[in-house]
Write a protein that holds these residues in place. Structure first.
Motif, PDB file in Angstrom:
ATOM      1  N   GLN A 266      59.243  90.081 -43.981  1.00 37.34           N
ATOM      2  CA  GLN A 266      58.390  90.922 -44.823  1.00 37.34           C
ATOM      3  C   GLN A 266      57.418  90.043 -45.601  1.00 37.34           C
ATOM      4  N   PRO A 267      56.142  90.457 -45.688  1.00 45.92           N
ATOM      5  CA  PRO A 267      55.177  89.688 -46.478  1.00 45.92           C
ATOM      6  C   PRO A 267      55.680  89.482 -47.903  1.00 45.92           C
ATOM      7  N   GLY A 268      55.443  88.303 -48.442  1.00 44.86           N
ATOM      8  CA  GLY A 268      55.958  87.983 -49.754  1.00 44.86           C
ATOM      9  C   GLY A 268      54.882  87.925 -50.819  1.00 44.86           C
ATOM     10  N   PHE A 269      55.249  87.314 -51.931  1.00 43.17           N
ATOM     11  CA  PHE A 269      54.358  87.183 -53.072  1.00 43.17           C
ATOM     12  C   PHE A 269      54.364  85.739 -53.541  1.00 43.17           C
ATOM     13  N   LEU A 270      53.225  85.284 -53.987  1.00 43.61           N
ATOM     14  CA  LEU A 270      53.089  83.908 -54.469  1.00 43.61           C
ATOM     15  C   LEU A 270      52.614  83.920 -55.915  1.00 43.61           C
ATOM     16  N   PHE A 271      53.180  83.009 -56.723  1.00 40.32           N
ATOM     17  CA  PHE A 271      52.657  82.775 -58.056  1.00 40.32           C
ATOM     18  C   PHE A 271      51.374  81.958 -57.916  1.00 40.32           C
ATOM     19  N   THR A 272      50.250  82.534 -58.297  1.00 37.41           N
ATOM     20  CA  THR A 272      48.959  81.862 -58.170  1.00 37.41           C
ATOM     21  C   THR A 272      48.979  80.522 -58.899  1.00 37.41           C
ATOM     22  N   GLY A 273      48.437  79.495 -58.234  1.00 35.20           N
ATOM     23  CA  GLY A 273      48.393  78.161 -58.822  1.00 35.20           C
ATOM     24  C   GLY A 273      49.558  77.284 -58.443  1.00 35.20           C
ATOM     25  N   THR A 274      50.540  77.853 -57.724  1.00 27.85           N
ATOM     26  CA  THR A 274      51.688  77.097 -57.251  1.00 27.85           C
ATOM     27  C   THR A 274      51.956  77.494 -55.790  1.00 27.85           C
ATOM     28  N   PRO A 275      52.752  76.693 -55.082  1.00 24.86           N
ATOM     29  CA  PRO A 275      53.159  77.091 -53.738  1.00 24.86           C
ATOM     30  C   PRO A 275      54.435  77.935 -53.737  1.00 24.86           C
TER      31      PRO A 275
ATOM     32  N   PHE B 164      56.018  73.971 -63.278  1.00 24.80           N
ATOM     33  CA  PHE B 164      55.884  74.532 -61.942  1.00 24.80           C
ATOM     34  C   PHE B 164      55.128  73.539 -61.058  1.00 24.80           C
ATOM     35  N   PRO B 165      55.466  73.458 -59.783  1.00 24.48           N
ATOM     36  CA  PRO B 165      54.706  72.572 -58.898  1.00 24.48           C
ATOM     37  C   PRO B 165      53.292  73.082 -58.708  1.00 24.48           C
ATOM     38  N   PRO B 166      52.272  72.244 -58.919  1.00 21.78           N
ATOM     39  CA  PRO B 166      50.900  72.693 -58.702  1.00 21.78           C
ATOM     40  C   PRO B 166      50.626  72.935 -57.221  1.00 21.78           C
ATOM     41  N   ALA B 167      49.738  73.872 -56.937  1.00 26.81           N
ATOM     42  CA  ALA B 167      49.267  74.055 -55.565  1.00 26.81           C
ATOM     43  C   ALA B 167      48.619  72.765 -55.085  1.00 26.81           C
ATOM     44  N   ALA B 168      48.651  72.532 -53.776  1.00 27.61           N
ATOM     45  CA  ALA B 168      48.195  71.257 -53.214  1.00 27.61           C
ATOM     46  C   ALA B 168      46.774  70.916 -53.638  1.00 27.61           C
ATOM     47  N   GLU B 169      45.912  71.923 -53.709  1.00 25.63           N
ATOM     48  CA  GLU B 169      44.513  71.649 -54.047  1.00 25.63           C
ATOM     49  C   GLU B 169      44.329  71.247 -55.505  1.00 25.63           C
ATOM     50  N   LEU B 170      45.358  71.446 -56.348  1.00 19.23           N
ATOM     51  CA  LEU B 170      45.255  71.092 -57.754  1.00 19.23           C
ATOM     52  C   LEU B 170      45.793  69.698 -58.063  1.00 19.23           C
ATOM     53  N   LEU B 171      46.488  69.085 -57.119  1.00 21.01           N
ATOM     54  CA  LEU B 171      47.087  67.776 -57.365  1.00 21.01           C
ATOM     55  C   LEU B 171      46.058  66.685 -57.670  1.00 21.01           C
ATOM     56  N   PRO B 172      44.910  66.642 -56.985  1.00 18.14           N
ATOM     57  CA  PRO B 172      43.937  65.579 -57.289  1.00 18.14           C
ATOM     58  C   PRO B 172      43.428  65.603 -58.726  1.00 18.14           C
TER      59      PRO B 172
ATOM     60  N   GLU C 229      65.058  73.356 -57.411  1.00 18.71           N
ATOM     61  CA  GLU C 229      64.591  74.525 -58.145  1.00 18.71           C
ATOM     62  C   GLU C 229      63.151  74.887 -57.802  1.00 18.71           C
ATOM     63  N   THR C 230      62.404  73.940 -57.281  1.00 19.90           N
ATOM     64  CA  THR C 230      61.022  74.216 -56.895  1.00 19.90           C
ATOM     65  C   THR C 230      60.865  74.176 -55.378  1.00 19.90           C
ATOM     66  N   ALA C 231      61.940  74.492 -54.680  1.00 20.14           N
ATOM     67  CA  ALA C 231      61.937  74.588 -53.216  1.00 20.14           C
ATOM     68  C   ALA C 231      61.433  73.307 -52.554  1.00 20.14           C
ATOM     69  N   GLY C 232      61.647  72.186 -53.215  1.00 15.64           N
ATOM     70  CA  GLY C 232      61.273  70.900 -52.635  1.00 15.64           C
ATOM     71  C   GLY C 232      59.816  70.523 -52.794  1.00 15.64           C
ATOM     72  N   HIS C 233      59.030  71.360 -53.476  1.00  9.55           N
ATOM     73  CA  HIS C 233      57.614  71.048 -53.675  1.00  9.55           C
ATOM     74  C   HIS C 233      57.461  69.976 -54.754  1.00  9.55           C
ATOM     75  N   ARG C 234      56.406  69.183 -54.639  1.00  8.63           N
ATOM     76  CA  ARG C 234      56.146  68.143 -55.631  1.00  8.63           C
ATOM     77  C   ARG C 234      55.690  68.754 -56.954  1.00  8.63           C
ATOM     78  N   THR C 235      56.243  68.233 -58.029  1.00  5.08           N
ATOM     79  CA  THR C 235      55.787  68.622 -59.350  1.00  5.08           C
ATOM     80  C   THR C 235      55.869  67.413 -60.267  1.00  5.08           C
ATOM     81  N   ILE C 236      55.287  67.507 -61.442  1.00  5.14           N
ATOM     82  CA  ILE C 236      55.329  66.402 -62.388  1.00  5.14           C
ATOM     83  C   ILE C 236      56.790  66.093 -62.714  1.00  5.14           C
ATOM     84  N   GLY C 237      57.139  64.826 -62.650  1.00  2.00           N
ATOM     85  CA  GLY C 237      58.519  64.418 -62.872  1.00  2.00           C
ATOM     86  C   GLY C 237      58.917  64.448 -64.342  1.00  2.00           C
ATOM     87  N   THR C 238      60.125  63.973 -64.615  1.00  2.00           N
ATOM     88  CA  THR C 238      60.657  64.025 -65.966  1.00  2.00           C
ATOM     89  C   THR C 238      61.078  62.634 -66.438  1.00  2.00           C
TER      90      THR C 238
END
Length: 269
Positions: free
Chosen positions: A3-12, A77-85, A117-126
């Motif tokens: 089933q089509p899902g939903f995405l939080f805008t700005g993250t993957p 939250f992990p940023p979307a790929a296009e926001l990482l740069p 917790e972020t499904a393995g996506h890259r996010t700013i570390g701690t």
């Protein structure tokens, strides 16, 4: 077929099955009741208990009202790929505001981590349990990326990940029809909001009723006997007004003007 899902805008990140269930119900009922209305590619939640909910983002006084800020005790939250740069471009400037032990940590570990917790996506570390950019002081903002932007006369949007800036707004993209729900954190949206119920219970920013009756607070994070000018109830504004700069930067001034007209119940051209 999935089933089509939903995405939080700005993250993957996709909404969980439980969040998606509550979102579908809320979105459908809102459309039927006309409390959710169309604006370009958006469905705008014009209900009084949504984009018009009263909020106050007084980050400079956060620690006067709360034991810990929302930036403490975790990672963004992990940023979307296009926001990482964006982060990489300003990292040297942000690092100039960080303590030496955090800089050494960044040099050794790098900026990003991956979490279950972020499904393995890259996010700013701690570092020491907090976001690498979170420096706890008496005065805010605790986010050094935000402080760097302000000190450099930059729009925070040009430095910080979108999800760190959206609060208490929510932008949720539907893969089924390509539309995006624009709403805000309230008691009724918390079940599918990226922020969740704890942000309303542990912080005064999006809960003016709690600020007006501190005695009702169950959270140990909220301080008692606040000075009257700290998160003063008469300084709260509708969420979409508090987020005007962000929404204008994202979608343009004409979009915000139409949004304002729509929420106020007027006719759009």
């Amino acid at each position: 077929m999935t089933q089509p899902g939903f995405l939080f805008t700005g993250t993957p990140l996709e909404l969980t099955d439980g969040e998606a269930y509550h979102l579908r119900k809320y979105w459908k009922k809102g459309r039927q009741a006309h409390s959710i209305q169309s604006l370009a590619a958006f469905d705008v939640d014009v209900d009084l208990d949504a984009l018009r909910t009263l909020v106050q983002l007084d980050c400079a006084n956060c620690h006067l009202a709360h034991v810990a800020s929302c930036c403490e005790g975790g990672f963004p939250f992990p940023p979307a790929a296009e926001l990482l740069p964006v982060l990489d471009e300003h990292l040297d400037g942000i690092a100039a505001l960080l303590p030496l032990d955090v800089i050494r940590h960044l040099l050794r570990k790098g900026l990003y981590e991956r979490h279950l917790e972020t499904a393995g996506h890259r996010t700013i570390g701690t570092f020491d349990g907090n976001c690498n950019f979170c420096i706890v002081e008496k005065n805010g903002p605790a986010c050094m990326a935000h402080r760097y932007a302000l000190q450099s006369d930059l729009n925070p949007m040009s430095v910080k990940p979108l999800s760190c800036l959206l609060y208490p707004l929510d932008l949720i993209y539907s893969e089924e029809d390509g539309r995006t729900l624009l709403t805000a954190l309230t008691e009724r949206t918390a079940a599918f909001s990226r922020w969740g119920p704890d942000y309303r219970l542990d912080y005064l920013c999006a809960n003016v009723e709690l600020r007006e009756n501190l005695a009702s607070a169950d959270s140990p994070n909220i301080r008692e006997n606040l000075p009257p000018d700290v998160f003063a109830p008469d300084s709260y504004r509708p969420a979409y007004v508090e987020g005007r700069q962000l929404l204008t930067e994202l979608y343009g001034a004409p979009f915000y003007d139409e949004l304002h007209t729509l929420i106020q119940g007027g006719r759009r051209p």
